[in-house]
Design a protein around this motif. Structure first.
Motif, PDB file in Angstrom:
ATOM      1  N   ARG A 237     -19.989  -9.622   5.634  1.00 37.72           N
ATOM      2  CA  ARG A 237     -19.826 -10.474   4.466  1.00 37.72           C
ATOM      3  C   ARG A 237     -18.441 -10.282   3.870  1.00 37.72           C
ATOM      4  NH1 ARG A 237     -24.907  -9.181   5.359  1.00 37.72           N
ATOM      5  NH2 ARG A 237     -26.638 -10.409   4.507  1.00 37.72           N
ATOM      6  N   THR A 263     -27.513 -10.276  -1.672  1.00 38.81           N
ATOM      7  CA  THR A 263     -26.998 -10.726  -0.381  1.00 38.81           C
ATOM      8  C   THR A 263     -27.403  -9.778   0.750  1.00 38.81           C
ATOM      9  OG1 THR A 263     -25.028 -11.414   0.850  1.00 38.81           O
ATOM     10  CG2 THR A 263     -24.718  -9.642  -0.722  1.00 38.81           C
ATOM     11  N   THR A 268     -28.939 -13.228   2.907  1.00 43.88           N
ATOM     12  CA  THR A 268     -28.124 -14.398   2.563  1.00 43.88           C
ATOM     13  C   THR A 268     -26.640 -14.055   2.664  1.00 43.88           C
ATOM     14  OG1 THR A 268     -29.823 -15.168   1.037  1.00 43.88           O
ATOM     15  CG2 THR A 268     -27.614 -16.081   0.764  1.00 43.88           C
TER      16      THR A 268
END
Length: 304
Positions: A237, A263, A268
């Motif tokens: 990420r 996250t 996600t």
């Protein structure tokens, strides 16, 4: 959250120190795919280092401590005089613990204390460490991979990285009970935390965000705050940041920890141009920017 920055602990008044990629965020970056530009630091070995102001413990001391703390929850394979590394099996992750009777090189551990309010001015103790215990995780293979032709159960590699990082955190937290343990340094997150608070974070949170990712918040001006992360690249990420937010940094810090926990925990992955609902009067919009703190590409969050 058990770690909360104070308004008199500025995190953003030294921007120029980080613009070149040195400073607090430099160690969080990893290799980049030359074709796609993807940050490949999620492929690196999860590592944390316990810093001690004592000589390094022997492998018997390490084994006895881990066996006592885990009490059969995890298998502990003792080291030997020839190979002093102790192995702990956390599900299918093998966590290897290696004492080294020398300090972390180049002052790296001390640099990673920069702008972390949890130290409350006491970070100088890190300079006194004289030995270290390195904790690293290795996954020996996918679930069901027994050599037979059937398809083994592969995990998403980024989820697998999170599982390995959590296994390292579990073992590292136990090792903070060693005599003389003063801090834990997580190079991939460019963060060094005091030993006691690190242990409390890991013990008290299913996803101990500040023990996995660097989160720094502080006053950016007399009336505004900012917050940024380091080390999210290890989980596939982009790092996150917010700038010029009116008010003190405490709530901003908590909000960022919540976003990181979301996250990581949900799987996600935030994308540029996305609107994030954060419980405020308006969503936060994400944009791809160069961070003034680390010099790396990050997702900047601004009110929509």
């Amino acid at each position: 959250m058990s770690e909360s920055p104070q308004s008199d602990q500025p995190a953003a008044d030294t921007r120029s120190d980080h613009q070149s990629g040195d400073g607090a965020g430099a160690g969080a970056g990893g290799a980049v795919d030359p074709q796609t530009g993807e940050d490949l630091s999620w492929k690196s070995t999860p590592v944390a280092i316990v810093l001690l102001d004592h000589p390094a413990p022997g492998h018997r001391d390490v084994t006895e401590l881990l066996a006592e703390i885990f009490e059969g929850s995890y298998d502990v394979d003792p080291g030997t005089d020839e190979d002093p590394a102790t192995a702990v099996s956390v599900e299918d992750v093998t966590v290897v613990v290696t004492p080294l009777d020398l300090p972390v090189a180049d002052g790296e551990a001390s640099r990673y204390t920069e702008n972390l309010a949890i130290w409350n001015g006491g970070q100088g103790v890190v300079d006194s460490h004289r030995s270290q215990v390195v904790v690293a995780a290795f996954r020996l293979g996918p679930v069901g991979d027994d050599g037979e032709p059937a398809e083994p159960e592969y995990l998403d590699p980024r989820l697998d990285t999170l599982r390995c990082e959590l296994a390292v955190a579990t073992v590292t937290a136990a090792l903070t009970a060693l005599p003389g343990a003063i801090a834990v340094s997580i190079g991939g997150a460019a963060t060094t935390l005091p030993a006691g608070p690190y242990r409390d974070l890991v013990a008290g949170n299913p996803l101990p965000v500040p023990a996995l990712v660097g989160v720094r918040a502080g006053m950016q001006s007399e009336t505004t705050s900012c917050v940024y992360t380091t080390g999210l690249g290890r989980f596939g990420r982009l790092d996150l940041e917010r700038l010029d937010v009116p008010g003190p940094p405490g709530a901003l810090y908590g909000q960022m920890c919540d976003l990181v926990a979301y996250t990581l925990g949900s799987g996600t992955i935030f994308q540029p141009g996305q609107a994030l609902e954060v419980g405020g009067p308006q969503p936060l919009l994400t944009s791809l920017e160069a961070s003034p703190f680390t010099g790396q590409q990050v997702l900047r969050l601004t009110p929509g």
